[in-house]
Scaffold this motif. Sequence first.
Motif, PDB file in Angstrom:
ATOM      1  N   HIS A 173      30.205 101.441 115.602  1.00 61.00           N
ATOM      2  CA  HIS A 173      29.672 100.153 115.573  1.00 61.00           C
ATOM      3  C   HIS A 173      30.825  99.851 113.946  1.00 61.00           C
ATOM      4  CE1 HIS A 173      27.224  97.185 114.766  1.00 61.00           C
ATOM      5  NE2 HIS A 173      26.719  97.419 113.953  1.00 61.00           N
ATOM      6  N   ILE A 228      33.300  97.001 112.894  1.00 60.91           N
ATOM      7  CA  ILE A 228      32.954  96.323 111.841  1.00 60.91           C
ATOM      8  C   ILE A 228      33.933  95.967 110.830  1.00 60.91           C
ATOM      9  CG2 ILE A 228      32.035  95.794 109.657  1.00 60.91           C
ATOM     10  CD1 ILE A 228      29.480  97.417 110.439  1.00 60.91           C
ATOM     11  N   LYS A 236      32.286  91.427 119.279  1.00 61.46           N
ATOM     12  CA  LYS A 236      31.426  92.112 117.651  1.00 61.46           C
ATOM     13  C   LYS A 236      29.735  91.991 118.280  1.00 61.46           C
ATOM     14  CE  LYS A 236      29.795  93.105 113.308  1.00 61.46           C
ATOM     15  NZ  LYS A 236      29.065  92.170 112.304  1.00 61.46           N
ATOM     16  N   ARG A 237      29.416  90.373 118.372  1.00 64.27           N
ATOM     17  CA  ARG A 237      28.318  89.973 119.123  1.00 64.27           C
ATOM     18  C   ARG A 237      27.292  90.876 120.399  1.00 64.27           C
ATOM     19  NH1 ARG A 237      26.851  84.755 119.939  1.00 64.27           N
ATOM     20  NH2 ARG A 237      29.441  84.442 119.524  1.00 64.27           N
ATOM     21  N   THR A 272      28.786  94.423 121.152  1.00 62.99           N
ATOM     22  CA  THR A 272      29.046  95.945 120.736  1.00 62.99           C
ATOM     23  C   THR A 272      27.663  95.786 119.844  1.00 62.99           C
ATOM     24  OG1 THR A 272      30.065  95.305 119.142  1.00 62.99           O
ATOM     25  CG2 THR A 272      31.493  96.269 121.073  1.00 62.99           C
ATOM     26  N   SER A 273      27.063  95.217 119.379  1.00 65.10           N
ATOM     27  CA  SER A 273      26.017  94.892 118.523  1.00 65.10           C
ATOM     28  C   SER A 273      25.106  95.687 119.222  1.00 65.10           C
ATOM     29  CB  SER A 273      26.114  93.868 117.279  1.00 65.10           C
ATOM     30  OG  SER A 273      25.581  93.111 117.698  1.00 65.10           O
ATOM     31  N   ASN A 274      25.039  95.169 120.582  1.00 66.76           N
ATOM     32  CA  ASN A 274      23.709  95.533 121.490  1.00 66.76           C
ATOM     33  C   ASN A 274      23.748  96.620 122.393  1.00 66.76           C
ATOM     34  OD1 ASN A 274      21.770  92.874 122.038  1.00 66.76           O
ATOM     35  ND2 ASN A 274      23.983  91.398 121.325  1.00 66.76           N
ATOM     36  N   LYS A 334      23.223 100.104 120.524  1.00 67.45           N
ATOM     37  CA  LYS A 334      22.467 100.743 119.969  1.00 67.45           C
ATOM     38  C   LYS A 334      20.231  99.804 121.207  1.00 67.45           C
ATOM     39  CE  LYS A 334      19.931 103.547 117.706  1.00 67.45           C
ATOM     40  NZ  LYS A 334      20.901 104.200 117.195  1.00 67.45           N
TER      41      LYS A 334
END
Lengths: 224, 411
Positions: free
Chosen positions: A18, A22, A135-136, A138-140, A142
């Motif tokens: 993550h 970023i 990015k939106r 990959t932030s999922n 988690k």
Amino acid sequence: MRNVIAKLFHKSPFEALHNHMIKVKECSDLLKPLIESFITGDRKLIDEQVKAISNLEHKADIIKKNIREHLPYHLFMSINRADILRFLHEEDAIADSAEDVAKLIEMRETKVPSGLKEDLAELVNKVLETVDSLKRTTSNIKLLSQSSFAKKEEEKISSLIQNIDKKEFESDVIQQKAAKDLFLLEKKIDPVSILLLMKIMKELGSVADHAQNTGSQLRCIIAR
Amino acid sequence: MLKNPLFIMAIAVGLCMAINIGANDVANAMGTSVGARSLSLRKAIILAAIFSFSGALLLGSYVTETISKGVIDSTYFVDRQSFFIYGMIAVLLGSSIWVTIATYLRLPVSTTHSVVGALIGFGLIGGVGVGGINWGVVVNIVLSWVFSPIIGAFVSYSLFVVVKKRILDVSSPLKSLKKDGPFLMSTVLFILSVSFIGGCFKRLSNNFTLFYSIGISLGIAIIGGVVVHFFLKGYSLNKNDEYEKVENFSKILQVLSASYVAFALGSNDVANAVGPVAAIISVLKNHEVSRQVCLPSWILAFGGLGLAVGISIWGYRVMETIGKKITEVTPTRGFVAEFSAASVVLVCSRLGMPVSTTHVIVGAVIGIGMARGVEALNLRVIRNIVFSWLFTLPMTAGLTMIVCKILITIL
């Protein structure tokens, strides 16, 4: 002191992945102001922005190396090790391409013809939108691991990946249009400028390409 | 007898062993609770001390009998009482020394395995010869070492798959938690109270143990389920943090399973320290070496106290390290790991198989990993465990032989 349990749990690579995303996003986001100063022709600003992009690319590289070093073969992970490494490779290529764009712009003082200004601005916007939708997505990851790969979360990521593909396709269309517009001007500009502008647009396009490839890699990860 | 130096020595080395066990095994077993932030370090220590003590006292007898009479046939020593006593002291000292060395070397040895190795060593030096050792029992024990982590993995895998199917992998985890949470809690409470109350009745009287304990446990389980039902009603259906709400609820389950694990551990491991002590006391008291050793409650309580002391003085540091190092484990996973491990240990303990709690919990965590519940596990630990299996028996056997020789020469 013996600590089997403490040893058994290896640090999860997800957080570092993550962080890498970023940094890559920060790096590619600088392309927008860079293209703006490229259009206006502000060399001083360009030099600064290129330096900043290089700097961020280097930082992303360090995170990448760190992740690689901490993924030994004997790890047992919820995500295949090779998939993670390929994902990381593609994600890092986004920053590499962004840096290449910056280097091409810095390399030679090229004037952007007025007929191409709008195309360039549009192209960089769409490319950055592609990276943003990655990015939106990959932030999922988690959530995916929190739910231990629940179907609901997998489907959510799947549809987000489709969004990346859509954006990448749109950026391809813009790139094609920009190339056409450039060749319409071929009589008015010197060939070297044409060569360089083409290269810059192509490299901008590969930023979006790599974002798409990263998304596809994520698809492989889910489809285990 | 109380003034007998041998008695005092036996008590001292037994205590030493109990402290060692408390410090290492208990801390390892409850570490995931601290890691998942379900329990603060201080609460974990208090729970561990109370429940391992009760486990030792209430359910401890099963394994103790196996250890003292199983590995070596004590009738070989009928004419050599003092030698038998030295031997038992050597067994405790030898295994204590090995556990301490292994702790220093960071090898995940089992205190249970150490005692078995030490008993073999004593048998060999005691002139019973290779034939005097009950290899059948030894083979059984070795098999249970290999199989207990595998069973632990299997149980935790199954339990986690159920939790995943029912609560995590659904359209609304919180809604299904509201529906299934009370049942989950009831089941946990039922299993926990059956083992706890069952142990109490066993100590008090032999009549109607199963009947009463199941009845009372059912009552507790139903009350718990109803309470949880109303408790969960208060959770608002906010879409954003459903998994976190589930994890929050799991913290309660994990506190229960942590108590359960400490209880199971106390019942399983107290034998390692107290078995040889009980054998010594029996010889001192009756002036004969008998096949069976009666285990008075006070010896078990004494062992349990040793465990509790070990937890408070040294287990503190072990748990602190584990808690700091494992931040990736979540309460649902920790609950499944601990609950499965405790169940396996308790069942094995009832069947008289001395298993290693630490190894069972490692197996349980790997089981959750197989269900894709943990992000990254370091499987090199398994290699270390196999090494510890290979080393522990010869090392403790050898150490015990040396200690025994020294004791005989000195005394």
